[in-house]
Write a protein that holds these residues in place. Structure first.
Motif, PDB file in Angstrom:
ATOM      1  N   LEU A  84       0.807  -1.220   0.000  1.00  0.00           N
ATOM      2  CA  LEU A  84       0.000   0.000   0.000  1.00  0.00           C
ATOM      3  C   LEU A  84       0.842   1.273   0.000  1.00  0.00           C
ATOM      4  CD1 LEU A  84      -2.880   1.155   0.170  1.00  0.00           C
ATOM      5  CD2 LEU A  84      -2.684   0.996   2.661  1.00  0.00           C
ATOM      6  N   LYS A  85       1.945   1.294   0.766  1.00  0.00           N
ATOM      7  CA  LYS A  85       2.670   2.553   0.977  1.00  0.00           C
ATOM      8  C   LYS A  85       4.184   2.492   0.794  1.00  0.00           C
ATOM      9  CE  LYS A  85      -0.936   4.981   2.280  1.00  0.00           C
ATOM     10  NZ  LYS A  85      -1.375   6.181   1.589  1.00  0.00           N
ATOM     11  N   LEU A  86       4.808   1.331   0.995  1.00  0.00           N
ATOM     12  CA  LEU A  86       6.272   1.276   0.999  1.00  0.00           C
ATOM     13  C   LEU A  86       6.896   0.934  -0.347  1.00  0.00           C
ATOM     14  CD1 LEU A  86       7.044  -0.481   4.418  1.00  0.00           C
ATOM     15  CD2 LEU A  86       6.925   1.966   3.900  1.00  0.00           C
ATOM     16  N   LYS A  87       6.132   0.373  -1.256  1.00  0.00           N
ATOM     17  CA  LYS A  87       6.675  -0.020  -2.559  1.00  0.00           C
ATOM     18  C   LYS A  87       7.349   1.137  -3.297  1.00  0.00           C
ATOM     19  CE  LYS A  87       5.505  -3.270  -6.161  1.00  0.00           C
ATOM     20  NZ  LYS A  87       4.442  -4.016  -6.816  1.00  0.00           N
ATOM     21  N   PRO A  88       6.781   2.352  -3.279  1.00  0.00           N
ATOM     22  CA  PRO A  88       7.445   3.472  -3.969  1.00  0.00           C
ATOM     23  C   PRO A  88       8.816   3.839  -3.374  1.00  0.00           C
ATOM     24  CG  PRO A  88       5.148   4.005  -3.545  1.00  0.00           C
ATOM     25  CD  PRO A  88       5.435   2.728  -2.828  1.00  0.00           C
ATOM     26  N   PHE A  89       9.085   3.401  -2.159  1.00  0.00           N
ATOM     27  CA  PHE A  89      10.378   3.685  -1.531  1.00  0.00           C
ATOM     28  C   PHE A  89      11.478   2.734  -2.022  1.00  0.00           C
ATOM     29  CE2 PHE A  89       7.367   5.603   1.401  1.00  0.00           C
ATOM     30  CZ  PHE A  89       8.002   6.790   1.753  1.00  0.00           C
ATOM     31  N   GLY A  90      11.133   1.799  -2.900  1.00  0.00           N
ATOM     32  CA  GLY A  90      12.114   0.880  -3.471  1.00  0.00           C
ATOM     33  C   GLY A  90      12.713  -0.052  -2.437  1.00  0.00           C
ATOM     34  N   ILE A  91      14.028  -0.239  -2.531  1.00  0.00           N
ATOM     35  CA  ILE A  91      14.729  -1.179  -1.650  1.00  0.00           C
ATOM     36  C   ILE A  91      14.595  -0.775  -0.188  1.00  0.00           C
ATOM     37  CG2 ILE A  91      16.991  -0.062  -1.849  1.00  0.00           C
ATOM     38  CD1 ILE A  91      16.430  -3.848  -1.742  1.00  0.00           C
ATOM     39  N   VAL A  92      14.531   0.508   0.097  1.00  0.00           N
ATOM     40  CA  VAL A  92      14.368   0.970   1.481  1.00  0.00           C
ATOM     41  C   VAL A  92      13.017   0.499   2.026  1.00  0.00           C
ATOM     42  CG1 VAL A  92      14.153   3.002   2.968  1.00  0.00           C
ATOM     43  CG2 VAL A  92      15.910   2.937   1.196  1.00  0.00           C
ATOM     44  N   GLY A  93      11.970   0.615   1.231  1.00  0.00           N
ATOM     45  CA  GLY A  93      10.657   0.137   1.640  1.00  0.00           C
ATOM     46  C   GLY A  93      10.652  -1.354   1.890  1.00  0.00           C
ATOM     47  N   LEU A  94      11.342  -2.100   1.031  1.00  0.00           N
ATOM     48  CA  LEU A  94      11.439  -3.545   1.205  1.00  0.00           C
ATOM     49  C   LEU A  94      12.190  -3.894   2.489  1.00  0.00           C
ATOM     50  CD1 LEU A  94      10.890  -6.346   0.030  1.00  0.00           C
ATOM     51  CD2 LEU A  94      13.050  -6.149  -1.210  1.00  0.00           C
ATOM     52  N   ILE A  95      13.274  -3.195   2.752  1.00  0.00           N
ATOM     53  CA  ILE A  95      14.054  -3.440   3.971  1.00  0.00           C
ATOM     54  C   ILE A  95      13.216  -3.149   5.215  1.00  0.00           C
ATOM     55  CG2 ILE A  95      16.020  -2.605   5.334  1.00  0.00           C
ATOM     56  CD1 ILE A  95      17.511  -2.291   2.618  1.00  0.00           C
ATOM     57  N   VAL A  96      12.456  -2.060   5.193  1.00  0.00           N
ATOM     58  CA  VAL A  96      11.592  -1.710   6.329  1.00  0.00           C
ATOM     59  C   VAL A  96      10.551  -2.807   6.552  1.00  0.00           C
ATOM     60  CG1 VAL A  96       9.822  -0.082   7.118  1.00  0.00           C
ATOM     61  CG2 VAL A  96      11.962   0.776   6.148  1.00  0.00           C
ATOM     62  N   CYS A  97       9.959  -3.291   5.485  1.00  0.00           N
ATOM     63  CA  CYS A  97       8.956  -4.353   5.549  1.00  0.00           C
ATOM     64  C   CYS A  97       9.548  -5.629   6.148  1.00  0.00           C
ATOM     65  CB  CYS A  97       8.418  -4.620   4.143  1.00  0.00           C
ATOM     66  SG  CYS A  97       7.450  -6.111   3.942  1.00  0.00           S
ATOM     67  N   VAL A  98      10.682  -6.041   5.637  1.00  0.00           N
ATOM     68  CA  VAL A  98      11.332  -7.261   6.115  1.00  0.00           C
ATOM     69  C   VAL A  98      11.788  -7.100   7.566  1.00  0.00           C
ATOM     70  CG1 VAL A  98      13.351  -8.748   5.784  1.00  0.00           C
ATOM     71  CG2 VAL A  98      11.979  -8.051   3.817  1.00  0.00           C
ATOM     72  N   ALA A  99      12.321  -5.926   7.909  1.00  0.00           N
ATOM     73  CA  ALA A  99      12.782  -5.676   9.274  1.00  0.00           C
ATOM     74  C   ALA A  99      11.632  -5.810  10.274  1.00  0.00           C
ATOM     75  CB  ALA A  99      13.423  -4.295   9.376  1.00  0.00           C
ATOM     76  N   PHE A 100      10.456  -5.309   9.902  1.00  0.00           N
ATOM     77  CA  PHE A 100       9.299  -5.408  10.793  1.00  0.00           C
ATOM     78  C   PHE A 100       8.978  -6.872  11.089  1.00  0.00           C
ATOM     79  CE2 PHE A 100       4.771  -5.627  11.753  1.00  0.00           C
ATOM     80  CZ  PHE A 100       4.625  -4.636  12.709  1.00  0.00           C
ATOM     81  N   ALA A 101       8.906  -7.695  10.056  1.00  0.00           N
ATOM     82  CA  ALA A 101       8.589  -9.113  10.244  1.00  0.00           C
ATOM     83  C   ALA A 101       9.692  -9.826  11.032  1.00  0.00           C
ATOM     84  CB  ALA A 101       8.358  -9.790   8.891  1.00  0.00           C
ATOM     85  N   LEU A 102      10.954  -9.522  10.737  1.00  0.00           N
ATOM     86  CA  LEU A 102      12.062 -10.169  11.445  1.00  0.00           C
ATOM     87  C   LEU A 102      12.101  -9.764  12.914  1.00  0.00           C
ATOM     88  CD1 LEU A 102      14.937  -9.980   8.805  1.00  0.00           C
ATOM     89  CD2 LEU A 102      13.507 -11.945   9.397  1.00  0.00           C
ATOM     90  N   CYS A 103      11.895  -8.495  13.191  1.00  0.00           N
ATOM     91  CA  CYS A 103      11.867  -8.046  14.591  1.00  0.00           C
ATOM     92  C   CYS A 103      10.702  -8.690  15.337  1.00  0.00           C
ATOM     93  CB  CYS A 103      11.793  -6.525  14.670  1.00  0.00           C
ATOM     94  SG  CYS A 103      13.338  -5.716  14.214  1.00  0.00           S
ATOM     95  N   GLY A 104       9.585  -8.867  14.649  1.00  0.00           N
ATOM     96  CA  GLY A 104       8.457  -9.566  15.258  1.00  0.00           C
ATOM     97  C   GLY A 104       8.809 -11.007  15.592  1.00  0.00           C
TER      98      GLY A 104
END
Length: 169
Positions: A84-104
């Motif tokens: 919904l919101k992070l895809k336009p941020f490119g690799i940074v958005g992907l890293i943020v997404c993955v970091a959230f799941a990994l930290c969880g």
């Protein structure tokens, strides 16, 4: 009749809603996806209570609950916000997404090995994932600047793995 399986039905329903949220995200149905996460939160709150009431707590149930929580409150919100919101941020958005799941995942693993009853260490993944879903729903009604989402995800990722004490209610 043995009712010890009932808490696991709540947990599996939580997991089902997490998987359903992922499917709705893939179908670009973001509001329904966020709603599935919030419904999963309700079931997650109930499974432990039902287990204690039925005297059906178990190590199996605790592990199953963590697996369901990782999907419903780690992976599903991360993918939802990415799409919904992070895809336009490119690799940074992907890293943020993955970091959230990994930290969880780290948060849940730590919870499973620590036997602390009076409080949580770090923000529970259920709270973090549900907050993300709630912000998505609010963002559907009111304008939220795009930068709020990656910042929120980074802050919540940190809070999940932090050592802060969060009271249990």
């Amino acid at each position: 009749m043995n009712f010890k399986f009932i808490p696991s039905l709540f947990t599996l329903s939580n997991l089902l809603l997490g998987i359903t949220s992922l499917i709705f995200t893939m179908e670009n149905e973001y509001i329904i996806s966020a709603s599935m996460i919030l419904l999963a939160m309700i079931l997650d709150a109930m499974d432990g209570r039902v287990a204690r009431r039925l005297n059906a707590t178990s190590t199996f149930g605790k592990e199953l609950d963590s697996l369901a929580d990782l999907v419903s409150f780690g992976v599903a919100p991360a993918i939802l916000v990415y799409a919904l919101k992070l895809k336009p941020f490119g690799i940074v958005g992907l890293i943020v997404c993955v970091a959230f799941a990994l930290c969880g995942a780290i948060r849940l693993a730590r919870f499973n090995v620590l036997n602390i009853s009076g409080h949580f260490i770090g923000v529970p993944i259920t709270a973090a994932g549900s907050l993300v879903a709630l912000i998505v729903l609010v963002g559907h009604r009111v304008f939220i600047p795009p930068m709020v989402f990656p910042v929120l995800m980074i802050i919540l990722s940190y809070l999940m793995v932090s050592k802060i004490k969060v009271p249990k209610y």
